[in-house]
Design an enzyme around this catalytic site. Structure first.
Site, PDB file in Angstrom:
ATOM      1  N   GLU A 133      75.772 -74.775  32.722  1.00  0.00           N
ATOM      2  CA  GLU A 133      75.207 -74.518  34.032  1.00  0.00           C
ATOM      3  C   GLU A 133      76.036 -73.736  34.961  1.00  0.00           C
ATOM      4  O   GLU A 133      75.539 -72.854  35.826  1.00  0.00           O
ATOM      5  CB  GLU A 133      75.113 -76.019  34.419  1.00  0.00           C
ATOM      6  CG  GLU A 133      74.298 -76.162  35.888  1.00  0.00           C
ATOM      7  CD  GLU A 133      72.763 -75.550  35.948  1.00  0.00           C
ATOM      8  OE1 GLU A 133      72.389 -74.441  36.309  1.00  0.00           O
ATOM      9  OE2 GLU A 133      71.962 -76.501  35.418  1.00  0.00           O
ATOM     10  N   ASP A 137      75.017 -70.271  36.682  1.00  0.00           N
ATOM     11  CA  ASP A 137      74.979 -69.680  38.210  1.00  0.00           C
ATOM     12  C   ASP A 137      76.011 -68.794  38.587  1.00  0.00           C
ATOM     13  O   ASP A 137      75.481 -67.760  39.276  1.00  0.00           O
ATOM     14  CB  ASP A 137      75.469 -71.152  39.046  1.00  0.00           C
ATOM     15  CG  ASP A 137      74.514 -72.269  38.934  1.00  0.00           C
ATOM     16  OD1 ASP A 137      73.213 -71.855  38.370  1.00  0.00           O
ATOM     17  OD2 ASP A 137      74.739 -73.247  39.103  1.00  0.00           O
ATOM     18  N   SER A 335      67.245 -72.928  37.226  1.00  0.00           N
ATOM     19  CA  SER A 335      68.919 -72.892  37.119  1.00  0.00           C
ATOM     20  C   SER A 335      68.965 -71.601  37.171  1.00  0.00           C
ATOM     21  O   SER A 335      69.988 -71.035  37.579  1.00  0.00           O
ATOM     22  CB  SER A 335      69.418 -73.478  36.445  1.00  0.00           C
ATOM     23  OG  SER A 335      69.425 -75.187  36.766  1.00  0.00           O
TER      24      SER A 335
END
Length: 426
Positions: A133, A137, A335
């Site tokens: 994650e 990002d 995401s």
């Protein structure tokens, strides 16, 4: 001593699959009467971890079909001259997700121009245990945001809702802060966070808007939200919090109808989160669009609210190439979309700073007043997977599956340049 102070009892909870243990306070918290009026909420004793599982379409070692070059080509993203003014962007990481700067640098060298890149500042701890994650990002906000100065807010605790409050205080309490922020976390489980925490963090995001900060939040990966990774909503559909906060930009996901270019539709590998909030009323900037949608679309056979609608916008969100643990893998989820859109906002801020000396800030009204900034998505639904029986369809105009649509960056540049130039004359 803590139990006596809080007037509650700590209980041990064990995760059925992982065996992880947390200690949480039952029975509520009481504070002395003389300070109660000054306390918004007491956090850190009640919350639980989010399910951090990501959706990967290909095995480790197999990159996806989308990289920064594909993203730029798809949305007409052109180079934007630097304004010469400080223009910070940031991501917020929760649940013990950290950044491996070697992976980040490798990604930049391989997929973004051949030069290494580096995080400028960490707020909180960053330990050498990266997560997919956090790598997703940082890699995409930095690549799409033209490697602008990038901060990472990092929260290692496992009480997501409490950490939102800490993050809000960290940002609003500083004199120097990012102008574009992305959050890729949330839950579509109704009342996952307490009303007090939701209200407090909503107030913080509203405050950020007045400070000149644009906050992007992933709209969730549980489609219409009847069933979520945090549990069932008992026949009710629900969008994701904190993406349901009216002053953030809720970012959903799309993918190509065929191949790796051309027309897009709502994602099919997962349900892109969207719907109507039980906690926040419809804001004035989208009232007309929400009313038009609900009066036109076929209603799902499930309970739903009629509050703030999300998402606001969408971008590609499947088959993103990410380097994690030294290997290129394929990742999907909203995401992917939120940090990528945040990178676009960083570019728009360069234009706004050059024209007015100020960043874009609270941008929702500007976006809804200028739908030509986006390419309308009219295909697909978020009735996917466990929520296949009830969801929201993409139709002409704003919808609860893809929002206003996907960015047309050339049109966005023109609108933002005019708006910021006019603001400077006032």
């Amino acid at each position: 001593q803590l139990e006596a102070l809080a007037h509650g009892e700590f209980v041990t909870y064990v995760h059925e699959e992982t065996g992880a243990k947390v200690w949480r306070l039952t029975g509520g918290v009481r504070v002395p009467e003389e300070v109660a009026a000054a306390v918004d909420t007491v956090a850190g004793f009640h919350g639980f971890p989010l399910d951090a599982r990501r959706r990967t379409r290909k095995a480790v070692g197999a990159p996806g079909d989308v990289d920064p070059a594909v993203f730029r080509k798809t949305y007409n993203v052109t180079a934007v001259p630097k304004s010469g003014k400080q223009n910070i962007q940031a991501i917020a990481e929760f649940q013990g997700q950290y950044v491996d700067e070697l992976d980040l640098s490798d990604f930049c060298k391989k997929y973004d121009g051949g030069e290494p890149c580096k995080i400028t500042k960490f707020v909180g701890r960053n330990v050498p245990v990266p997560g997919v994650e956090s790598m997703l990002d940082t890699e995409y906000v930095m690549a799409i945001g033209n490697r602008s100065e990038t901060w990472v807010y990092s929260y290692p605790n496992i009480d997501f809702c409490a950490d939102l409050g800490t993050f809000g205080s960290d940002v609003t309490g500083e004199s120097t802060f990012p102008y574009s922020i992305s959050i890729s976390y949330g839950s579509q489980k109704i009342d996952y966070c307490t009303t007090a925490i939701m209200t407090r963090f909503s107030d913080d995001v509203q405050k950020m808007g007045t400070m000149g900060i644009t906050v992007m939040i992933s709209s969730g990966d549980d489609g219409s939200g009847g069933e979520t990774r945090q549990g069932s909503n008992g026949g009710k559909l629900s969008p994701s919090f904190p993406a349901s906060i009216p002053t953030c930009i809720a970012v959903g996901s799309t993918y190509f109808v065929t191949g790796v270019s051309g027309e897009e539709q709502a994602t099919t590998q997962f349900g892109s989160g969207g719907g109507f909030s039980y906690d926040f009323p419809v804001p004035s900037y989208q009232a007309q669009q929400v009313q038009a949608y609900l009066s036109t679309v076929e209603k799902p056979h499930a309970q739903y609210a009629t509050g703030r609608g999300s998402p606001d916008v969408s971008t590609l969100g499947e088959s993103f190439t990410v380097i994690d643990g030294g290997a290129a893998i394929s990742v999907g989820g909203t995401s992917c979309s939120s940090p990528s859109f945040a990178g676009l906002v960083t570019l728009l801020n360069e234009v706004c700073l050059a024209e007015s000396g100020k960043p874009l800030g609270y941008a929702n009204p500007l976006f809804y007043q200028n739908p030509s900034m986006f390419t309308d998505v009219t295909k697909g639904t978020n009735a996917i997977g466990e929520n296949a029986l009830a969801g929201w369809r993409a139709i002409k105009g704003w919808d609860a599956a893809t929002g206003l649509g996907t960015p047309n960056f050339g049109a966005m540049l023109a609108v933002v340049r005019t708006a910021c130039k006019n603001a400077a004359r006032k």
